[in-house]
Motif scaffolding. Structure first.
Motif, PDB file in Angstrom:
ATOM      1  N   GLY A 142       0.766  -1.233   0.000  1.00 14.25           N
ATOM      2  CA  GLY A 142       0.000   0.000   0.000  1.00 14.25           C
ATOM      3  C   GLY A 142       0.800   1.287   0.000  1.00 14.25           C
ATOM      4  O   GLY A 142       0.314   2.318   0.471  1.00 14.25           O
ATOM      5  N   PHE A 143       2.000   1.279  -0.552  1.00 21.90           N
ATOM      6  CA  PHE A 143       2.798   2.495  -0.651  1.00 21.90           C
ATOM      7  C   PHE A 143       2.593   3.150  -2.011  1.00 21.90           C
ATOM      8  O   PHE A 143       2.379   2.469  -3.019  1.00 21.90           O
ATOM      9  CB  PHE A 143       4.292   2.195  -0.463  1.00 21.90           C
ATOM     10  N   ASP A 144       2.674   4.474  -2.033  1.00 25.07           N
ATOM     11  CA  ASP A 144       2.618   5.195  -3.306  1.00 25.07           C
ATOM     12  C   ASP A 144       3.953   5.128  -4.040  1.00 25.07           C
ATOM     13  O   ASP A 144       3.990   5.149  -5.276  1.00 25.07           O
ATOM     14  CB  ASP A 144       2.251   6.663  -3.058  1.00 25.07           C
ATOM     15  N   ALA A 145       5.049   5.074  -3.284  1.00 31.13           N
ATOM     16  CA  ALA A 145       6.382   5.061  -3.891  1.00 31.13           C
ATOM     17  C   ALA A 145       7.377   4.488  -2.898  1.00 31.13           C
ATOM     18  O   ALA A 145       7.112   4.390  -1.692  1.00 31.13           O
ATOM     19  CB  ALA A 145       6.799   6.477  -4.310  1.00 31.13           C
ATOM     20  N   ILE A 147      11.889   4.353  -2.087  1.00 34.39           N
ATOM     21  CA  ILE A 147      13.187   4.963  -2.387  1.00 34.39           C
ATOM     22  C   ILE A 147      14.270   3.974  -1.972  1.00 34.39           C
ATOM     23  O   ILE A 147      14.356   3.585  -0.807  1.00 34.39           O
ATOM     24  CB  ILE A 147      13.381   6.295  -1.642  1.00 34.39           C
ATOM     25  N   ARG A 148      15.114   3.585  -2.929  1.00 36.88           N
ATOM     26  CA  ARG A 148      16.196   2.647  -2.669  1.00 36.88           C
ATOM     27  C   ARG A 148      17.342   2.931  -3.644  1.00 36.88           C
ATOM     28  O   ARG A 148      17.218   3.726  -4.574  1.00 36.88           O
ATOM     29  CB  ARG A 148      15.726   1.208  -2.860  1.00 36.88           C
ATOM     30  N   LEU A 149      18.467   2.252  -3.438  1.00 41.61           N
ATOM     31  CA  LEU A 149      19.564   2.326  -4.391  1.00 41.61           C
ATOM     32  C   LEU A 149      19.094   1.799  -5.743  1.00 41.61           C
ATOM     33  O   LEU A 149      18.285   0.865  -5.811  1.00 41.61           O
ATOM     34  CB  LEU A 149      20.761   1.512  -3.900  1.00 41.61           C
ATOM     35  N   GLY A 150      19.608   2.406  -6.808  1.00 39.97           N
ATOM     36  CA  GLY A 150      19.147   2.066  -8.143  1.00 39.97           C
ATOM     37  C   GLY A 150      19.206   0.590  -8.465  1.00 39.97           C
ATOM     38  O   GLY A 150      18.328   0.054  -9.134  1.00 39.97           O
ATOM     39  N   GLU A 151      20.229  -0.104  -7.950  1.00 45.93           N
ATOM     40  CA  GLU A 151      20.379  -1.527  -8.248  1.00 45.93           C
ATOM     41  C   GLU A 151      19.280  -2.375  -7.607  1.00 45.93           C
ATOM     42  O   GLU A 151      19.072  -3.526  -7.988  1.00 45.93           O
ATOM     43  CB  GLU A 151      21.746  -2.015  -7.756  1.00 45.93           C
ATOM     44  N   SER A 152      18.574  -1.805  -6.616  1.00 45.47           N
ATOM     45  CA  SER A 152      17.523  -2.546  -5.917  1.00 45.47           C
ATOM     46  C   SER A 152      16.125  -2.239  -6.441  1.00 45.47           C
ATOM     47  O   SER A 152      15.158  -2.831  -5.981  1.00 45.47           O
ATOM     48  CB  SER A 152      17.569  -2.233  -4.411  1.00 45.47           C
ATOM     49  N   VAL A 153      16.010  -1.306  -7.378  1.00 50.99           N
ATOM     50  CA  VAL A 153      14.692  -0.912  -7.889  1.00 50.99           C
ATOM     51  C   VAL A 153      14.176  -1.992  -8.841  1.00 50.99           C
ATOM     52  O   VAL A 153      14.870  -2.354  -9.795  1.00 50.99           O
ATOM     53  CB  VAL A 153      14.760   0.444  -8.620  1.00 50.99           C
ATOM     54  N   PRO A 154      12.976  -2.524  -8.622  1.00 53.91           N
ATOM     55  CA  PRO A 154      12.421  -3.533  -9.543  1.00 53.91           C
ATOM     56  C   PRO A 154      12.335  -2.990 -10.964  1.00 53.91           C
ATOM     57  O   PRO A 154      12.051  -1.815 -11.187  1.00 53.91           O
ATOM     58  CB  PRO A 154      11.019  -3.800  -8.959  1.00 53.91           C
ATOM     59  N   GLN A 155      12.565  -3.863 -11.924  1.00 51.40           N
ATOM     60  CA  GLN A 155      12.661  -3.433 -13.325  1.00 51.40           C
ATOM     61  C   GLN A 155      11.339  -2.938 -13.898  1.00 51.40           C
ATOM     62  O   GLN A 155      11.331  -2.216 -14.893  1.00 51.40           O
ATOM     63  CB  GLN A 155      13.203  -4.580 -14.184  1.00 51.40           C
ATOM     64  N   ASP A 156      10.219  -3.329 -13.286  1.00 47.73           N
ATOM     65  CA  ASP A 156       8.935  -2.901 -13.847  1.00 47.73           C
ATOM     66  C   ASP A 156       8.449  -1.576 -13.266  1.00 47.73           C
ATOM     67  O   ASP A 156       7.302  -1.186 -13.477  1.00 47.73           O
ATOM     68  CB  ASP A 156       7.871  -3.984 -13.611  1.00 47.73           C
ATOM     69  N   MET A 157       9.322  -0.875 -12.541  1.00 48.65           N
ATOM     70  CA  MET A 157       8.964   0.394 -11.926  1.00 48.65           C
ATOM     71  C   MET A 157       9.512   1.575 -12.719  1.00 48.65           C
ATOM     72  O   MET A 157      10.514   1.455 -13.432  1.00 48.65           O
ATOM     73  CB  MET A 157       9.508   0.468 -10.497  1.00 48.65           C
ATOM     74  N   ILE A 158       8.855   2.721 -12.593  1.00 47.17           N
ATOM     75  CA  ILE A 158       9.384   3.978 -13.124  1.00 47.17           C
ATOM     76  C   ILE A 158      10.253   4.596 -12.039  1.00 47.17           C
ATOM     77  O   ILE A 158       9.832   4.710 -10.877  1.00 47.17           O
ATOM     78  CB  ILE A 158       8.251   4.927 -13.521  1.00 47.17           C
ATOM     79  N   ALA A 159      11.477   4.976 -12.377  1.00 48.81           N
ATOM     80  CA  ALA A 159      12.436   5.467 -11.387  1.00 48.81           C
ATOM     81  C   ALA A 159      12.814   6.913 -11.656  1.00 48.81           C
ATOM     82  O   ALA A 159      12.984   7.322 -12.808  1.00 48.81           O
ATOM     83  CB  ALA A 159      13.696   4.600 -11.394  1.00 48.81           C
ATOM     84  N   VAL A 160      12.936   7.686 -10.587  1.00 48.30           N
ATOM     85  CA  VAL A 160      13.342   9.095 -10.656  1.00 48.30           C
ATOM     86  C   VAL A 160      14.561   9.262  -9.760  1.00 48.30           C
ATOM     87  O   VAL A 160      14.511   8.946  -8.569  1.00 48.30           O
ATOM     88  CB  VAL A 160      12.211  10.028 -10.171  1.00 48.30           C
ATOM     89  N   ARG A 161      15.660   9.740 -10.319  1.00 46.93           N
ATOM     90  CA  ARG A 161      16.893   9.874  -9.532  1.00 46.93           C
ATOM     91  C   ARG A 161      16.688  10.859  -8.391  1.00 46.93           C
ATOM     92  O   ARG A 161      16.154  11.949  -8.571  1.00 46.93           O
ATOM     93  CB  ARG A 161      18.055  10.342 -10.415  1.00 46.93           C
ATOM     94  N   LEU A 162      17.142  10.462  -7.203  1.00 48.43           N
ATOM     95  CA  LEU A 162      16.981  11.288  -6.012  1.00 48.43           C
ATOM     96  C   LEU A 162      18.259  12.026  -5.642  1.00 48.43           C
ATOM     97  O   LEU A 162      18.244  12.928  -4.813  1.00 48.43           O
ATOM     98  CB  LEU A 162      16.519  10.408  -4.837  1.00 48.43           C
ATOM     99  N   LEU A 273      20.590   6.835  -5.274  1.00 46.53           N
ATOM    100  CA  LEU A 273      19.229   6.618  -4.799  1.00 46.53           C
ATOM    101  C   LEU A 273      18.191   7.038  -5.849  1.00 46.53           C
ATOM    102  O   LEU A 273      18.386   8.031  -6.553  1.00 46.53           O
ATOM    103  CB  LEU A 273      18.987   7.403  -3.515  1.00 46.53           C
ATOM    104  N   TYR A 274      17.103   6.286  -5.902  1.00 47.79           N
ATOM    105  CA  TYR A 274      16.008   6.588  -6.816  1.00 47.79           C
ATOM    106  C   TYR A 274      14.672   6.473  -6.078  1.00 47.79           C
ATOM    107  O   TYR A 274      14.495   5.592  -5.228  1.00 47.79           O
ATOM    108  CB  TYR A 274      15.976   5.607  -7.992  1.00 47.79           C
ATOM    109  N   LEU A 275      13.752   7.376  -6.404  1.00 51.64           N
ATOM    110  CA  LEU A 275      12.355   7.194  -6.039  1.00 51.64           C
ATOM    111  C   LEU A 275      11.708   6.399  -7.168  1.00 51.64           C
ATOM    112  O   LEU A 275      11.948   6.684  -8.342  1.00 51.64           O
ATOM    113  CB  LEU A 275      11.652   8.534  -5.864  1.00 51.64           C
ATOM    114  N   TYR A 276      10.903   5.397  -6.815  1.00 50.47           N
ATOM    115  CA  TYR A 276      10.282   4.584  -7.854  1.00 50.47           C
ATOM    116  C   TYR A 276       8.817   4.321  -7.518  1.00 50.47           C
ATOM    117  O   TYR A 276       8.408   4.354  -6.358  1.00 50.47           O
ATOM    118  CB  TYR A 276      11.042   3.263  -8.034  1.00 50.47           C
ATOM    119  N   TYR A 277       8.038   4.088  -8.566  1.00 49.20           N
ATOM    120  CA  TYR A 277       6.606   3.857  -8.405  1.00 49.20           C
ATOM    121  C   TYR A 277       6.117   3.046  -9.598  1.00 49.20           C
ATOM    122  O   TYR A 277       6.748   3.034 -10.661  1.00 49.20           O
ATOM    123  CB  TYR A 277       5.842   5.180  -8.303  1.00 49.20           C
TER     124      TYR A 277
END
Length: 301
Positions: A142-145, A147-162, A273-277
């Motif tokens: 139930g999270f809107d977004a 934030i993790r290191l880029g290597e940990s962001v799931p590939q099906d997410m949209i990522a925004v560099r933090l 770091l990236y924010l992803y959603y």
């Protein structure tokens, strides 16, 4: 006897209980006491005339009827939220809540620049920032977004560099280095006390190095394992060993000469770091506004 139609609050609470398999966790998320939530569910069951949850002293699980109800109403509840969000688009400024999962270092970055500006500019928004070492399923929980290191962001997410690329470095105190010759190569770490960090999965984190195109991954040895980079930095400053931490985490220690870099020429910048959603669903207006503030306030060079 006429059945009383369940309310949206009751159905939302039921889906949370089933998701968490816990009255307490669901109650915490809803801002209720566990006893109040339990009474709400008993009232719902009584009104529907069917048991929805099997309760024990240690756990809660849906009955077949409860599971079927949850599976049918979950998409409806999501559509209801989207309908409200679409109405929100007609407001001059977004309102509502924004729920974000972040690591502790990421949360600190948000607190330094992004959150003060966002909450000032969008006073009708609230932010629920949850810091957790584990990589959560932001959709399932139930999270809107996130934030993790880029290597940990799931590939099906949209990522925004933090922020800029994150450089992990190895550091030790002058006291430690006075009694232990500084390592010259990553392999030398096998002869040192290294302060390890344990991943949420339970596995130790392997230290990664690179120099002149040569990459090395080292499984370290040592008698101290922690789960927080801030505490690792403090432990290293106290002479307990060599730590491998993000450079920005130890900036003040380096400035005060409480810590000294070792193997500096082997430490290269990482993804940052990236924010992803999720990109497959409607992006709430509050999240879009949050991303705008990130792009304005955070230096990503």
């Amino acid at each position: 006897m006429n059945q009383s139609s369940p309310s949206l609050a009751e159905l939302s609470a039921l889906t949370l209980i089933v998701s968490h398999r816990s009255f307490r966790k669901a109650a915490d998320e809803l801002g209720l006491s566990a006893s109040t939530l339990s009474h709400m569910m008993r009232t719902l069951e009584a009104n529907l005339g069917v048991r929805l949850l099997n309760r024990t002293t240690r756990s809660v699980a849906p009955t077949p009827a409860g599971q079927r109800l949850v599976s049918r109403v979950t998409p409806l509840l999501r559509e209801f939220e989207l309908a409200l969000e679409e109405v929100n688009e007609f407001r001059d400024l977004p309102s509502g809540s924004l729920r974000i999962s972040a690591s502790e270092p990421a949360a600190r970055i948000l607190l330094e620049a992004v959150l003060p500006e966002f909450l000032t500019r969008f006073a009708q928004m609230s932010v629920d920032l949850v810091t957790d070492g584990r990589l959560v399923d932001i959709v399932g929980e139930g999270f809107d977004a996130g934030i993790r290191l880029g290597e940990s962001v799931p590939q099906d997410m949209i990522a925004v560099r933090l922020g800029p690329p994150t450089r992990f470095i190895t550091v030790a105190s002058p006291k430690y280095l006075a009694n232990h010759p500084a390592p010259l190569t990553p392999d030398d770490l096998q002869r040192h006390q290294c302060i390890s960090i344990r991943m949420p999965s339970g596995k130790p984190y392997r230290w990664e190095f690179e120099k002149h195109g040569q990459s090395l991954t080292v499984s370290t040895t040592g008698n101290l394992t922690l789960d927080n980079v801030e505490i690792m930095a403090d432990a290293a400053a106290r002479g307990l060993g060599i730590a491998y931490v993000p450079e920005h985490t130890v900036a003040r220690y380096l400035a005060d000469k409480c810590l000294i870099k070792v193997l500096d020429d082997w430490c290269s910048p990482g993804a940052g770091l990236y924010l992803y959603y999720p990109g497959h669903r409607h992006v709430p207006g509050g999240l879009r506004a949050f991303i705008e503030v990130i792009r304005e306030m955070v230096d990503v060079a």
